[in-house]
Motif scaffolding. Sequence first.
Motif, short mmCIF file in Angstrom:
data_model
loop_
_atom_site.label_atom_id
_atom_site.label_comp_id
_atom_site.label_asym_id
_atom_site.label_seq_id
_atom_site.Cartn_x
_atom_site.Cartn_y
_atom_site.Cartn_z
N ASP A 1 0.86 -1.16 -0.13
CA ASP A 1 0.06 -0.09 -0.03
C ASP A 1 0.88 1.24 0.18
O ASP A 1 1.92 1.27 0.58
CB ASP A 1 -0.83 -0.08 1.32
N PRO A 2 0.30 2.15 -0.85
CA PRO A 2 1.18 3.51 -0.74
C PRO A 2 1.39 4.16 0.94
O PRO A 2 0.49 3.85 1.62
CB PRO A 2 0.17 4.58 -1.25
N PHE A 3 2.41 4.74 1.07
CA PHE A 3 2.55 5.07 2.54
C PHE A 3 3.71 6.35 2.22
O PHE A 3 4.24 6.61 1.02
CB PHE A 3 3.42 4.22 3.43
N GLU A 4 3.86 7.22 3.32
CA GLU A 4 4.78 8.35 3.19
C GLU A 4 5.71 8.27 4.31
O GLU A 4 5.27 7.85 5.57
CB GLU A 4 3.95 9.74 3.34
N PRO A 5 7.01 8.80 4.23
CA PRO A 5 8.16 8.55 5.19
C PRO A 5 7.50 9.55 6.22
O PRO A 5 6.71 10.51 6.26
CB PRO A 5 9.34 9.05 4.60
N THR A 6 8.05 9.18 7.59
CA THR A 6 7.90 10.14 8.55
C THR A 6 8.40 11.79 8.38
O THR A 6 7.78 12.47 8.77
CB THR A 6 8.49 9.41 9.95
N GLN A 7 9.41 11.41 7.64
CA GLN A 7 10.28 12.83 7.37
C GLN A 7 10.98 12.76 6.23
O GLN A 7 11.71 11.83 5.81
CB GLN A 7 11.21 12.92 8.61
N TYR A 8 10.89 13.80 5.34
CA TYR A 8 11.63 13.84 3.92
C TYR A 8 12.76 14.54 4.48
O TYR A 8 12.90 15.28 5.34
CB TYR A 8 10.67 14.71 3.03
N LEU A 9 13.76 14.26 3.70
CA LEU A 9 15.05 15.03 4.01
C LEU A 9 15.72 15.99 2.72
O LEU A 9 15.24 15.78 1.58
CB LEU A 9 16.13 14.00 3.87
N ASN A 10 16.18 16.91 2.76
CA ASN A 10 17.07 17.98 2.03
C ASN A 10 18.43 17.86 1.94
O ASN A 10 19.24 17.41 3.11
CB ASN A 10 16.37 19.26 2.35
N GLU A 11 19.06 18.52 0.94
CA GLU A 11 20.53 18.67 1.03
C GLU A 11 21.00 19.48 2.20
O GLU A 11 20.52 20.25 2.56
CB GLU A 11 21.06 19.44 -0.21
N GLY A 12 22.13 18.87 2.72
CA GLY A 12 22.73 19.53 3.75
C GLY A 12 22.16 19.02 5.17
O GLY A 12 22.72 19.15 6.16
N ASP A 13 20.95 18.34 5.38
CA ASP A 13 20.53 17.70 6.43
C ASP A 13 21.37 16.70 7.30
O ASP A 13 22.20 16.24 6.47
CB ASP A 13 19.24 16.82 6.31
N LYS A 14 21.32 16.38 8.44
CA LYS A 14 21.94 15.80 9.16
C LYS A 14 21.39 14.54 9.77
O LYS A 14 20.21 15.01 10.21
CB LYS A 14 22.95 16.25 10.27
N VAL A 15 21.70 13.35 9.79
CA VAL A 15 20.75 12.37 10.40
C VAL A 15 21.87 11.54 11.51
O VAL A 15 22.89 11.16 11.17
CB VAL A 15 20.61 11.29 9.48
N THR A 16 21.43 11.51 12.63
CA THR A 16 22.12 10.82 13.69
C THR A 16 21.85 9.35 13.82
O THR A 16 20.70 9.10 13.86
CB THR A 16 22.14 11.65 15.07
N ILE A 17 22.88 8.54 14.28
CA ILE A 17 22.37 7.45 14.62
C ILE A 17 23.64 6.97 15.98
O ILE A 17 24.89 6.82 15.90
CB ILE A 17 23.01 6.09 13.59
N GLY A 18 22.88 7.12 17.05
CA GLY A 18 23.58 7.05 18.34
C GLY A 18 24.59 8.17 18.26
O GLY A 18 24.10 9.41 18.18
#
Length: 214
Positions: free
Chosen positions: A103-120
């Motif tokens: 089924d179609p769904f939408e991500p919780t958050q879209y991202l843009n150039e220059g964004d940062k994503v943290t993992i721990g």
Amino acid sequence: MKYQIIPVTPFQQNCSVIWCEKTKLAAVVDPGGDIDRIVTEVEKLGLTLEKILLTHGHIDHVGGAKMLSNQLNIDIVGPHSADKFWFDNLAKQSQNFGFPHIDPFEPTQYLNEGDKVTIGEQTLSVLHCPGHTPGHIVFHSAESHLAWVGDVLFRSSIGRTDFPQSDHKQLIHSITQKLWLLGDKVSFIPGHGPMSTFEEERQHNPFVADQLLG
């Protein structure tokens, strides 16, 4: 940053589990399917999944994302919003590519150039790299000299540009004006096939080698 590649779906798509060694917090990049295999690998590694990261909206990269998100109550982050039409079209993608119905769904958050994503305690930088799809993004760990490039670049090849809203000229620009600027020593995990380095591709890739493009 540590990682484990888990090929999933009949397309042998390179899903990756990536984690912070200190905190054991993890993300999964492009869980296209085979969710049980992914969860089993995460448990075996003693990790806690905290988010799902998507490079683009093609079904072999996103087909298992919503199920995994619901199962573990974690967010789906990425790609860029220009790929929204691919998520809206997941049922048709399922038909076209012989996948179980999604089924179609939408991500919780879209991202843009220059964004940062943290993992721990680790951080990934986001590059918007259109061409294969208009909203395709790449995740880069400067500390580990690693990049997750989805279907932008492969060992000895590049992403297809015969899909709706693909653009070959944009793809070449994304590779040469964004990925190459990250440095020759960066190793990359493509959406399919073996890893390589930007240096190797600049020397030998028959589509984007420096000597071909001048």
